[in-house]
Motif scaffolding. Sequence first.
Motif, PDB file in Angstrom:
ATOM      1  N   ASN A 102       0.821  -1.203   0.000  1.00 23.68           N
ATOM      2  CA  ASN A 102       0.000   0.000   0.000  1.00 23.68           C
ATOM      3  C   ASN A 102       0.862   1.264   0.000  1.00 23.68           C
ATOM      4  N   LYS A 103       1.978   1.222   0.706  1.00 20.53           N
ATOM      5  CA  LYS A 103       2.850   2.390   0.814  1.00 20.53           C
ATOM      6  C   LYS A 103       3.768   2.560  -0.398  1.00 20.53           C
ATOM      7  N   THR A 104       4.022   1.505  -1.133  1.00 18.17           N
ATOM      8  CA  THR A 104       5.002   1.576  -2.214  1.00 18.17           C
ATOM      9  C   THR A 104       4.409   1.359  -3.606  1.00 18.17           C
ATOM     10  N   CYS A 105       3.146   0.955  -3.703  1.00 16.43           N
ATOM     11  CA  CYS A 105       2.545   0.738  -5.017  1.00 16.43           C
ATOM     12  C   CYS A 105       2.145   2.070  -5.648  1.00 16.43           C
ATOM     13  N   TYR A 106       1.849   2.059  -6.911  1.00 24.06           N
ATOM     14  CA  TYR A 106       1.485   3.271  -7.635  1.00 24.06           C
ATOM     15  C   TYR A 106       0.224   3.904  -7.061  1.00 24.06           C
ATOM     16  N   TYR A 158      -5.137   0.149  -3.471  1.00 28.04           N
ATOM     17  CA  TYR A 158      -5.350  -1.286  -3.272  1.00 28.04           C
ATOM     18  C   TYR A 158      -6.317  -1.766  -4.343  1.00 28.04           C
ATOM     19  N   ARG A 159      -5.889  -2.718  -5.161  1.00 27.50           N
ATOM     20  CA  ARG A 159      -6.749  -3.245  -6.220  1.00 27.50           C
ATOM     21  C   ARG A 159      -6.403  -4.705  -6.456  1.00 27.50           C
ATOM     22  N   VAL A 160      -7.402  -5.524  -6.566  1.00 21.66           N
ATOM     23  CA  VAL A 160      -7.207  -6.932  -6.897  1.00 21.66           C
ATOM     24  C   VAL A 160      -8.025  -7.264  -8.133  1.00 21.66           C
ATOM     25  N   ASN A 217      -2.679  -6.433  -8.056  1.00 24.69           N
ATOM     26  CA  ASN A 217      -2.053  -6.244  -9.368  1.00 24.69           C
ATOM     27  C   ASN A 217      -1.649  -4.807  -9.676  1.00 24.69           C
ATOM     28  N   VAL A 218      -1.355  -4.007  -8.662  1.00 21.68           N
ATOM     29  CA  VAL A 218      -0.950  -2.617  -8.880  1.00 21.68           C
ATOM     30  C   VAL A 218       0.566  -2.552  -9.099  1.00 21.68           C
TER      31      VAL A 218
END
Length: 277
Positions: free
Chosen positions: A119-123, A127-129, A136-137
């Motif tokens: 959550n802190k490092t994804c684009y 949050y997405r599944v 898959n982010v």
Amino acid sequence: MKKAKTLQPFLKWAGGKSQLLKEISNFMPGEFNNYFEPFVGGGAVLFELHPYQAVINDTNPDLYNCYIVVRDYIEELIADLGRHQNDESYYYKLRDIDLSEEYGLLSPVQRASRTIFLNKTCYNGLYRVNKKGHFNVPFGKYKKPNIVNEHVLRLVSSYLSENKIKILDTDFAEAVEEAASGDFIYFDPPYDPLSDTSSFTAYSSSGFGKDEQKRLRDVFVDLDKKGCKVMLSNSATDFILDLYKNYRVLFVSANRSINSVGTGRGKINEVLVMNYT
């Protein structure tokens, strides 16, 4: 309600209400008994209100696990978060672990640590599944993401453990079964899409369509008959407006201001529905 130190979400969540807290707070009932939030998400409204007694719920298994771990295993969680690396190859290796059998071997603490790290490092902190439930982010490429926010995590842990906060992972209707006259319920469900192509309910692999919206309306009506105070957020679509035409509806414009007249203050894209004045 027991006054708490400043609380805030430890996760960024799709549909989070941080930008609307002022407006939502302005229309909350002044007094109530128990608090219920069946779609708690990142908890922005919960932490703003910080009630002493509450029932919170979310069917997303990773989010539910995070709340439990933050409450019960805060030291182990902080220690595990400190092991992560803000590195692209490391990110994808950890992200894709839910595609393998190895994911089932992770402890609750390791799973919560993984969720917070992603959550802190994804684009865009999104949050997405996909339909199979896989995160898959892509990697966010941030220079200094705040992966281990000890201050916030410890405050949330103390709040959840020192107050009467029941954490559930069940259907929204079951989450409010114990609600009684004088209790306050805030519903923030997946929104009815403004168009067929604008739907975003992918924070969970299960959908939330028209039938679920109707079932939620029926629960709203039942709670109203019980004497509960109920507030609901949703899109300002014709479908939602028709569902709640017998209740008080306030429009929320795109610039985050509320107007009781639908034509006021810019384009309207959300509503607050209440059964009280």
